[in-house]
Motif scaffolding. Sequence first.
Motif, PDB file in Angstrom:
ATOM      1  N   PHE A  31       0.750  -1.392  -0.225  1.00  0.00           N
ATOM      2  CA  PHE A  31       0.107  -0.064   0.082  1.00  0.00           C
ATOM      3  C   PHE A  31       0.724   1.277  -0.032  1.00  0.00           C
ATOM      4  CE2 PHE A  31      -3.532  -2.534   2.478  1.00  0.00           C
ATOM      5  CZ  PHE A  31      -3.874  -3.013   1.140  1.00  0.00           C
ATOM      6  N   LEU A  32       1.971   1.201   0.715  1.00  0.00           N
ATOM      7  CA  LEU A  32       2.619   2.404   0.948  1.00  0.00           C
ATOM      8  C   LEU A  32       3.531   2.427  -0.458  1.00  0.00           C
ATOM      9  CD1 LEU A  32       4.230   2.120   4.414  1.00  0.00           C
ATOM     10  CD2 LEU A  32       2.490   3.697   3.715  1.00  0.00           C
ATOM     11  N   GLU A  33       3.947   1.460  -1.028  1.00  0.00           N
ATOM     12  CA  GLU A  33       4.731   1.521  -2.433  1.00  0.00           C
ATOM     13  C   GLU A  33       3.731   2.096  -3.544  1.00  0.00           C
ATOM     14  OE1 GLU A  33       6.276  -2.197  -3.184  1.00  0.00           O
ATOM     15  OE2 GLU A  33       7.946  -2.240  -1.301  1.00  0.00           O
ATOM     16  N   ARG A  34       2.614   1.472  -3.688  1.00  0.00           N
ATOM     17  CA  ARG A  34       1.769   1.817  -4.889  1.00  0.00           C
ATOM     18  C   ARG A  34       0.560   2.460  -4.525  1.00  0.00           C
ATOM     19  NH1 ARG A  34       1.622  -4.109  -6.632  1.00  0.00           N
ATOM     20  NH2 ARG A  34       0.061  -3.262  -7.999  1.00  0.00           N
ATOM     21  N   GLY A  35       0.149   2.692  -3.287  1.00  0.00           N
ATOM     22  CA  GLY A  35      -1.444   3.338  -2.891  1.00  0.00           C
ATOM     23  C   GLY A  35      -2.030   2.025  -2.578  1.00  0.00           C
ATOM     24  N   TYR A  36      -3.273   2.394  -1.728  1.00  0.00           N
ATOM     25  CA  TYR A  36      -4.273   1.332  -1.488  1.00  0.00           C
ATOM     26  C   TYR A  36      -5.061   0.818  -2.724  1.00  0.00           C
ATOM     27  CZ  TYR A  36      -8.290  -0.570   1.067  1.00  0.00           C
ATOM     28  OH  TYR A  36      -9.389  -1.228   1.427  1.00  0.00           O
ATOM     29  N   GLU A  37      -5.558   1.668  -3.554  1.00  0.00           N
ATOM     30  CA  GLU A  37      -6.441   1.283  -4.286  1.00  0.00           C
ATOM     31  C   GLU A  37      -5.696   0.294  -5.755  1.00  0.00           C
ATOM     32  OE1 GLU A  37      -9.376   1.527  -4.146  1.00  0.00           O
ATOM     33  OE2 GLU A  37      -9.916   3.080  -2.728  1.00  0.00           O
ATOM     34  N   ALA A  38      -4.389   0.682  -5.673  1.00  0.00           N
ATOM     35  CA  ALA A  38      -3.808   0.008  -6.730  1.00  0.00           C
ATOM     36  C   ALA A  38      -3.323  -1.535  -6.505  1.00  0.00           C
ATOM     37  CB  ALA A  38      -2.536   0.730  -7.135  1.00  0.00           C
ATOM     38  N   VAL A  39      -3.631  -1.991  -5.276  1.00  0.00           N
ATOM     39  CA  VAL A  39      -3.078  -3.365  -4.683  1.00  0.00           C
ATOM     40  C   VAL A  39      -4.376  -4.064  -4.641  1.00  0.00           C
ATOM     41  CG1 VAL A  39      -1.944  -4.547  -3.025  1.00  0.00           C
ATOM     42  CG2 VAL A  39      -1.027  -2.106  -3.668  1.00  0.00           C
ATOM     43  N   THR A  62      -5.072   8.986   5.605  1.00  0.00           N
ATOM     44  CA  THR A  62      -5.831  10.475   5.473  1.00  0.00           C
ATOM     45  C   THR A  62      -6.152  10.724   3.894  1.00  0.00           C
ATOM     46  OG1 THR A  62      -3.606  11.572   5.556  1.00  0.00           O
ATOM     47  CG2 THR A  62      -4.875  11.363   7.465  1.00  0.00           C
ATOM     48  N   GLY A  63      -5.388  10.179   3.207  1.00  0.00           N
ATOM     49  CA  GLY A  63      -5.448  10.374   1.574  1.00  0.00           C
ATOM     50  C   GLY A  63      -6.274   9.120   0.984  1.00  0.00           C
ATOM     51  N   THR A  64      -6.738   8.218   1.624  1.00  0.00           N
ATOM     52  CA  THR A  64      -7.474   7.409   1.085  1.00  0.00           C
ATOM     53  C   THR A  64      -8.876   7.156   1.814  1.00  0.00           C
ATOM     54  OG1 THR A  64      -5.601   5.764   0.772  1.00  0.00           O
ATOM     55  CG2 THR A  64      -7.755   4.875   0.429  1.00  0.00           C
ATOM     56  N   PRO A  65     -10.208   7.615   0.915  1.00  0.00           N
ATOM     57  CA  PRO A  65     -11.412   7.669   1.492  1.00  0.00           C
ATOM     58  C   PRO A  65     -11.767   6.673   2.117  1.00  0.00           C
ATOM     59  CG  PRO A  65     -11.282   8.921  -0.626  1.00  0.00           C
ATOM     60  CD  PRO A  65      -9.938   8.251  -0.425  1.00  0.00           C
ATOM     61  N   ALA A  66     -11.712   5.307   1.710  1.00  0.00           N
ATOM     62  CA  ALA A  66     -12.082   4.097   2.108  1.00  0.00           C
ATOM     63  C   ALA A  66     -11.447   4.058   3.517  1.00  0.00           C
ATOM     64  CB  ALA A  66     -11.908   3.128   1.328  1.00  0.00           C
ATOM     65  N   LEU A  67     -10.142   4.459   3.650  1.00  0.00           N
ATOM     66  CA  LEU A  67      -9.536   3.993   4.961  1.00  0.00           C
ATOM     67  C   LEU A  67      -9.954   4.822   5.847  1.00  0.00           C
ATOM     68  CD1 LEU A  67      -5.967   3.208   3.584  1.00  0.00           C
ATOM     69  CD2 LEU A  67      -7.796   1.710   4.577  1.00  0.00           C
TER      70      LEU A  67
END
Length: 207
Positions: A39-47, A128-133
């Motif tokens: 998630f930190l490397e690529r973003g939550y939605e991309a994994v 904070t940057g991911t609405p779902a989280l």
Amino acid sequence: MPSTRPDPAADPSSAPMGRRERKKAATRQAIADAALRLFLERGYEAVGIREIADAADVSTTTLFKHFPAKEALVFDEDAEQEARLLAAVRERSEGQSIPAALCEHALTTRLAATGGDARFAAFTELVTGTPALRDYGQKMWLRHASALAEAIAEESGLAADDPACTALAHFALEAPRVAAAHDDPREAVVRAFGLLEHGWSAIREEA
């Protein structure tokens, strides 16, 4: 989140885990670590879930046995953190006030986990940057506040729906987050809980 679990070997009060429990705990931690890294490397939605399972060398079935939802992978210590929070109130030293016990808990757990930790800062930015989280985190926050308010009421002999217990629970959970933005977070936490202490003392005198 970045692990803040105490080391059972370093805690003489913790019961030793059996081999099966240790294996389950290790598998769960491996899954959570793999998920957070991706998630930190690529973003939550991309994994995807399968990618996380492959990275942790487990099946997707095993992953879902440990984590019921993708969001839960980020907040893997949720239940443990709530248990420690409630224990701070229920197992406080004799004569120690509830605000003082919660202040001690904030200084030794929540604030200690955030101070100067680049990985924790990255985790916070991810959430904070991911609405779902953000939504999932807010639901957890409200659940913790509700459980804490109930514990405060039980320990104080007040009604379960007493607004003073609800307010203290909310403020106690919020204080470390607000204090983290100050130049001296520890001092900010102490001052915030000092204010809560004075207000709570007045409530207890009325009860």
